[in-house]
Design a protein around this motif. Sequence first.
Motif, short mmCIF file in Angstrom:
data_model
loop_
_atom_site.label_atom_id
_atom_site.label_comp_id
_atom_site.label_asym_id
_atom_site.label_seq_id
_atom_site.Cartn_x
_atom_site.Cartn_y
_atom_site.Cartn_z
N TRP A 104 5.48 0.80 -33.21
CA TRP A 104 5.99 -0.08 -34.27
C TRP A 104 6.43 0.74 -35.48
O TRP A 104 7.51 0.51 -36.05
CB TRP A 104 4.90 -1.07 -34.68
N HIS B 204 -9.10 -0.73 -25.87
CA HIS B 204 -8.54 -1.45 -27.01
C HIS B 204 -7.98 -0.48 -28.05
O HIS B 204 -6.91 -0.71 -28.62
CB HIS B 204 -9.63 -2.30 -27.68
N SER C 12 -0.32 3.88 -37.15
CA SER C 12 0.89 3.72 -37.98
C SER C 12 0.86 4.68 -39.16
O SER C 12 1.85 5.35 -39.47
CB SER C 12 0.99 2.28 -38.48
N ILE D 118 -8.18 -3.36 -31.96
CA ILE D 118 -6.73 -3.19 -31.75
C ILE D 118 -5.99 -3.11 -33.09
O ILE D 118 -5.22 -2.16 -33.31
CB ILE D 118 -6.17 -4.31 -30.86
N PRO D 119 -6.18 -4.05 -34.01
CA PRO D 119 -5.46 -3.91 -35.29
C PRO D 119 -5.89 -2.69 -36.10
O PRO D 119 -5.05 -2.06 -36.76
CB PRO D 119 -5.78 -5.22 -36.03
N GLY E 121 -4.16 -0.37 -29.19
CA GLY E 121 -3.83 -0.53 -30.60
C GLY E 121 -3.08 0.67 -31.15
O GLY E 121 -2.11 0.52 -31.90
N GLY F 271 0.67 0.47 -32.70
CA GLY F 271 0.89 0.89 -34.08
C GLY F 271 1.89 2.03 -34.20
O GLY F 271 2.76 2.02 -35.08
N ALA G 94 -4.31 0.31 -34.50
CA ALA G 94 -2.87 0.23 -34.75
C ALA G 94 -2.54 0.67 -36.17
O ALA G 94 -1.57 1.41 -36.41
CB ALA G 94 -2.38 -1.20 -34.50
N LEU G 95 -3.35 0.23 -37.12
CA LEU G 95 -3.12 0.62 -38.51
C LEU G 95 -3.29 2.12 -38.69
O LEU G 95 -2.46 2.78 -39.35
CB LEU G 95 -4.10 -0.13 -39.42
#
Length: 347
Positions: A122, A111, A335, A327-328, A115, A119, A331-332
């Motif tokens: 994106w 995960h 990023s 995952i979020p 993520g 991130g 991803a954060l």
Amino acid sequence: MAIDILTILFLAVLLLAFGFTLTNGLHDASSVVATFISCGAATPVQAVSLAAVFELLGALFSGHAVANTITSIGKLPTDLHVLPVILAALLGAVIWNVVTWNFGLPSSSTHALVGGLVGAIWAAYGAGHIVWGWNELLAPPHQLSGFLKVVVSLLVSPLAGFIAGYGLQKISLVLLRRARFSTMNRKLKRFQWLMAALLAFGHGGNDSQKTIGLIGAVLVAAQMSPAGLPLWVRISVGLLMSAGMLSGGWRIMRTVGRGIYDVRPLHSLVSQVAAGGSVVIATMLGAPVSTTHVVVGSVTGVGGAEEYRMVNWRMGQDILIAWVVTIPAAALMASISYLFLHPILGG
């Protein structure tokens, strides 16, 4: 100077990929031997030694189907512009792995990596460069692909582990209802060595490919892998995953081995069969799964089949929250890492 920066960046990506593999061992590989140790079938040294050998064999002979799935999440560049993206993705995954390991939560390295990739891609290129998979699913021949395939695999795998563990435990209780447990436990502990090896092989095969896929993308971008993936990559990843298991996965072993259900030899064997079979099948299908997910699902299923009131459902809730957030959160972090690195590296 530009060449020097790219060289440093290339080495940093490789080192961080290996670092992620080590934290993967802290998380997922520790789940492989958790029930094996907790029920007394093997000492920690015996269990980890057995698992280390089969983790390496899994990494060597697992193929590349899972690696292809991971790298298909986004439209990655095939030149050296891919380096900061993968570096940021790995940073996000490693940071989250270390945070959850510090609290002893069996979060998922898979995960975290997914993520991190989402991130970083994106942040670098926008959401349009992520292969979400909806178009491929809705249009003929209606195939799962990209991010959707990964998410479905991650959602289905713990459920598969739970169902397999629950069903096999119910069958075992019927077949062994007249058995003498003192004699049976000794025999079951012997079979666990075989099943622990199967689970370790499956984990080594599935999880190693995730890192191997990213390293392969980096080597292609650097034009260092014209004839396929070098053998040293698979060997290094397999050894580092085993080293991670040795160096700090004990907290998570306790959580999985005792924190969810009081595991005895029969429970351990059934959960190993359920989890090992699920992970091996997933690897053959090219589906990236979390071994931690599958093992926790199988242990919970086994406990629920025998005495659901003795299952620590609160522990399951805590683990579920960590999984949903992973995952979020990764991803954060990825990023932010990319946005921080991009101006330093000069785009």
